[in-house]
Design a protein around this motif. Structure first.
Motif, PDB file in Angstrom:
ATOM      1  N   PRO A  67       0.825  -1.207   0.000  1.00 13.83           N
ATOM      2  CA  PRO A  67       0.000   0.000   0.000  1.00 13.83           C
ATOM      3  C   PRO A  67       0.864   1.264   0.000  1.00 13.83           C
ATOM      4  N   ILE A  68       0.352   2.289  -0.656  1.00 15.37           N
ATOM      5  CA  ILE A  68       1.115   3.521  -0.810  1.00 15.37           C
ATOM      6  C   ILE A  68       0.198   4.731  -0.719  1.00 15.37           C
ATOM      7  N   GLY A  69       0.749   5.821  -0.225  1.00 10.56           N
ATOM      8  CA  GLY A  69       0.016   7.074  -0.170  1.00 10.56           C
ATOM      9  C   GLY A  69       0.674   8.115  -1.053  1.00 10.56           C
ATOM     10  N   ILE A  70      -0.130   8.977  -1.638  1.00  7.95           N
ATOM     11  CA  ILE A  70       0.377  10.141  -2.360  1.00  7.95           C
ATOM     12  C   ILE A  70       0.192  11.354  -1.460  1.00  7.95           C
ATOM     13  N   GLN A  71       1.286  12.060  -1.201  1.00  5.89           N
ATOM     14  CA  GLN A  71       1.214  13.236  -0.342  1.00  5.89           C
ATOM     15  C   GLN A  71       1.209  14.505  -1.189  1.00  5.89           C
ATOM     16  N   ILE A  72       0.283  15.401  -0.909  1.00 10.98           N
ATOM     17  CA  ILE A  72       0.166  16.654  -1.648  1.00 10.98           C
ATOM     18  C   ILE A  72       0.361  17.834  -0.690  1.00 10.98           C
ATOM     19  N   TYR A  73       0.809  18.956  -1.267  1.00 13.03           N
ATOM     20  CA  TYR A  73       0.946  20.165  -0.454  1.00 13.03           C
ATOM     21  C   TYR A  73       0.545  21.377  -1.283  1.00 13.03           C
ATOM     22  N   GLY A  74       0.107  22.404  -0.586  1.00  9.67           N
ATOM     23  CA  GLY A  74      -0.267  23.653  -1.226  1.00  9.67           C
ATOM     24  C   GLY A  74      -0.834  24.599  -0.193  1.00  9.67           C
ATOM     25  N   SER A  75      -1.003  25.851  -0.584  1.00  9.62           N
ATOM     26  CA  SER A  75      -1.451  26.867   0.374  1.00  9.62           C
ATOM     27  C   SER A  75      -2.888  27.311   0.162  1.00  9.62           C
ATOM     28  N   GLU A  76      -3.494  26.933  -0.968  1.00 10.69           N
ATOM     29  CA  GLU A  76      -4.851  27.391  -1.266  1.00 10.69           C
ATOM     30  C   GLU A  76      -5.798  26.207  -1.362  1.00 10.69           C
ATOM     31  N   ILE A  77      -7.000  26.390  -0.865  1.00 11.82           N
ATOM     32  CA  ILE A  77      -7.954  25.285  -0.740  1.00 11.82           C
ATOM     33  C   ILE A  77      -8.382  24.746  -2.103  1.00 11.82           C
ATOM     34  N   GLY A  78      -8.766  25.615  -3.014  1.00  9.41           N
ATOM     35  CA  GLY A  78      -9.250  25.149  -4.315  1.00  9.41           C
ATOM     36  C   GLY A  78      -8.257  24.264  -5.049  1.00  9.41           C
ATOM     37  N   PRO A  79      -7.029  24.732  -5.258  1.00  9.22           N
ATOM     38  CA  PRO A  79      -6.035  23.893  -5.925  1.00  9.22           C
ATOM     39  C   PRO A  79      -5.739  22.600  -5.177  1.00  9.22           C
ATOM     40  N   MET A  80      -5.765  22.617  -3.854  1.00  6.15           N
ATOM     41  CA  MET A  80      -5.506  21.394  -3.106  1.00  6.15           C
ATOM     42  C   MET A  80      -6.623  20.371  -3.303  1.00  6.15           C
ATOM     43  N   VAL A  81      -7.851  20.829  -3.362  1.00  3.49           N
ATOM     44  CA  VAL A  81      -8.967  19.911  -3.615  1.00  3.49           C
ATOM     45  C   VAL A  81      -8.848  19.304  -5.010  1.00  3.49           C
ATOM     46  N   GLU A 124     -10.431  23.704   7.305  1.00  6.21           N
ATOM     47  CA  GLU A 124     -11.363  23.806   6.185  1.00  6.21           C
ATOM     48  C   GLU A 124     -10.801  23.133   4.937  1.00  6.21           C
ATOM     49  N   MET A 125      -9.501  23.303   4.666  1.00  2.00           N
ATOM     50  CA  MET A 125      -8.870  22.627   3.534  1.00  2.00           C
ATOM     51  C   MET A 125      -9.016  21.117   3.673  1.00  2.00           C
ATOM     52  N   THR A 126      -8.754  20.615   4.870  1.00  2.00           N
ATOM     53  CA  THR A 126      -8.849  19.174   5.106  1.00  2.00           C
ATOM     54  C   THR A 126     -10.283  18.686   4.923  1.00  2.00           C
ATOM     55  N   ARG A 127     -11.232  19.439   5.452  1.00  2.00           N
ATOM     56  CA  ARG A 127     -12.635  19.047   5.324  1.00  2.00           C
ATOM     57  C   ARG A 127     -13.042  18.921   3.866  1.00  2.00           C
ATOM     58  N   ALA A 156      -5.118  18.020  16.211  1.00  2.00           N
ATOM     59  CA  ALA A 156      -5.477  16.611  16.029  1.00  2.00           C
ATOM     60  C   ALA A 156      -6.973  16.400  16.193  1.00  2.00           C
ATOM     61  N   LEU A 157      -7.550  16.998  17.214  1.00  2.00           N
ATOM     62  CA  LEU A 157      -8.986  16.837  17.455  1.00  2.00           C
ATOM     63  C   LEU A 157      -9.805  17.456  16.329  1.00  2.00           C
ATOM     64  N   ARG A 158      -9.408  18.623  15.874  1.00  2.00           N
ATOM     65  CA  ARG A 158     -10.184  19.302  14.831  1.00  2.00           C
ATOM     66  C   ARG A 158     -10.063  18.581  13.487  1.00  2.00           C
ATOM     67  N   LEU A 159      -8.879  18.059  13.188  1.00  2.00           N
ATOM     68  CA  LEU A 159      -8.726  17.316  11.938  1.00  2.00           C
ATOM     69  C   LEU A 159      -9.478  15.992  11.990  1.00  2.00           C
ATOM     70  N   GLN A 160      -9.468  15.360  13.143  1.00  2.00           N
ATOM     71  CA  GLN A 160     -10.267  14.140  13.302  1.00  2.00           C
ATOM     72  C   GLN A 160     -11.748  14.426  13.080  1.00  2.00           C
ATOM     73  N   ASP A 161     -12.209  15.553  13.613  1.00  2.00           N
ATOM     74  CA  ASP A 161     -13.622  15.907  13.489  1.00  2.00           C
ATOM     75  C   ASP A 161     -14.055  16.085  12.037  1.00  2.00           C
ATOM     76  N   VAL A 162     -13.131  16.511  11.148  1.00  2.00           N
ATOM     77  CA  VAL A 162     -13.524  16.715   9.748  1.00  2.00           C
ATOM     78  C   VAL A 162     -13.214  15.500   8.881  1.00  2.00           C
ATOM     79  N   GLY A 163     -12.756  14.407   9.505  1.00  2.00           N
ATOM     80  CA  GLY A 163     -12.755  13.151   8.771  1.00  2.00           C
ATOM     81  C   GLY A 163     -11.440  12.508   8.408  1.00  2.00           C
ATOM     82  N   ILE A 164     -10.292  13.018   8.893  1.00  2.00           N
ATOM     83  CA  ILE A 164      -9.062  12.303   8.559  1.00  2.00           C
ATOM     84  C   ILE A 164      -9.062  10.951   9.270  1.00  2.00           C
TER      85      ILE A 164
END
Length: 340
Positions: A67-81, A124-127, A156-164
């Motif tokens: 199994p493998i993950g692709i990691q992405i990075y960026g500063s703006e929500i739209g392009p990251m989505v 919000e980006m994560t959500r 950690a709590l807030r990111l968990q709440d939005v679904g990671i």
């Protein structure tokens, strides 16, 4: 440990995503030594959207790497989505969001660990990414921006709440970069918070089986991610797993074994990238396989400037003959790199 339906077994060992390090040929080698899950080099969201060749190439995944993950990075929500959707099309088991890279050209633009200075935007980006893709979304981050803002428990709590579905924490702040020792106390605090129910993966200064066992015993994390200590030493996954299973320390590979590994890595790199690029991009790994060899400076210079696979093979022959009797089993040389 599970990430949704992906069962990684007890105490999985992860290869950290590292720019210019965790390319397909290196992942091939690390998988052979027992990495349970690996990540691509981190991929620029803006690069993917612009169809930048280098970014698109990082999406290549071989079935043997899973199994493998692709990691992405960026500063703006739209392009990251949008980038997350593009990465999902490449077929990874996981999409990972980079909120941890401390390098100035990334963090200074508000991406990577720079996002820790704007937690509402990070959340919000994560959500939105979680809602945009069907595969599990995970995050890699740090303790905080600096010593005055070690807010990883809140994050950690807030990111968990939005679904990671899993969180990797590097035990340093962004301000620390890679200086000093990693502080695992807050990693342990997140893991042992009764409100946390997602897997917590610890990262930072895992350099031996003994260190891995100590971190597991003291902080109870679900998995361990190894970064800088793999560079020039991909067999560390075998070392750590053996120690966790038996309590015994494996000897370091002999020079002959390192030469054989370097040959295998060379062949895979050339196979995947062609001779010119394969040899060029392997240089960062090759000399590191032989760290600690006495009187190696001149040979190292030849190794990192030779342009052909045949020439590299001849130098490896010379290393095998010249240093074949060197005892590499008694010590582990230091591995200090700035990528993790």
């Amino acid at each position: 440990m599970k990430i949704r339906d992906l069962d990684l077994g007890a105490t999985p060992l992860f290869l950290a995503p590292m720019e210019d390090v965790t390319d397909p040929s290196f992942r091939y080698i690390c998988k052979r030594f027992g990495a349970d899950m690996m990540y691509t080099e981190f991929v620029s969201a803006d690069g993917l959207i612009r169809d930048a060749r280098k970014s698109l190439e990082k999406l290549r995944i071989a079935d043997a790497e899973r199994p493998i993950g692709i990691q992405i990075y960026g500063s703006e929500i739209g392009p990251m989505v949008e980038a997350a959707r593009m990465a999902e099309e490449a077929g990874p088991e996981v999409i990972d969001i980079n909120f941890g890279c401390p390098v100035k050209k990334i963090a200074g633009r508000g991406a990577g660990s720079g996002m820790m200075r704007d937690v509402p935007k990070m959340v919000e980006m994560t959500r939105q990414i979680v809602q945009a893709v069907k595969v599990p979304v995970t995050v890699k981050t740090r303790l905080g921006w600096d010593d005055e803002s070690k807010n990883i428990e809140e994050i950690a709590l807030r990111l968990q709440d939005v679904g990671i579905e899993a969180l990797t924490i590097h035990g340093r702040t962004r301000a620390q970069m890679y200086r000093g020792e990693a502080d695992w106390t807050l990693i342990g605090a997140v893991k042992n918070n009764p409100a946390i129910h997602i897997p917590i993966i610890g990262n930072g200064d895992i350099t031996s089986g003994e260190k891995a066992a100590s971190m597991l015993d003291r902080y109870g994390v679900d998995g361990l991610m190894i970064g800088r200590a793999t560079f020039g030493r991909p067999w560390i996954f075998r070392e750590v797993r053996h120690y966790l299973d038996t309590g015994e320390t494996l000897p370091q590979p002999t020079v002959s074994e390192r030469v054989s590994l370097a040959r295998e890595h060379l062949a895979k790199s050339v196979e995947l990238k062609g001779e010119r690029t394969g040899v060029l991009e392997l240089r960062r790994h090759l000399s590191s396989y032989f760290k600690g060899l006495p009187d190696f400076r001149e040979t190292r210079a030849r190794l990192v400037t030779e342009p052909t696979a045949e020439g590299v093979a001849r130098i490896l022959d010379y290393i095998s003959v010249r240093w074949g009797d060197w005892d590499a089993t008694s010590t582990v040389p230091p591995f200090i790199y700035d990528r993790e």
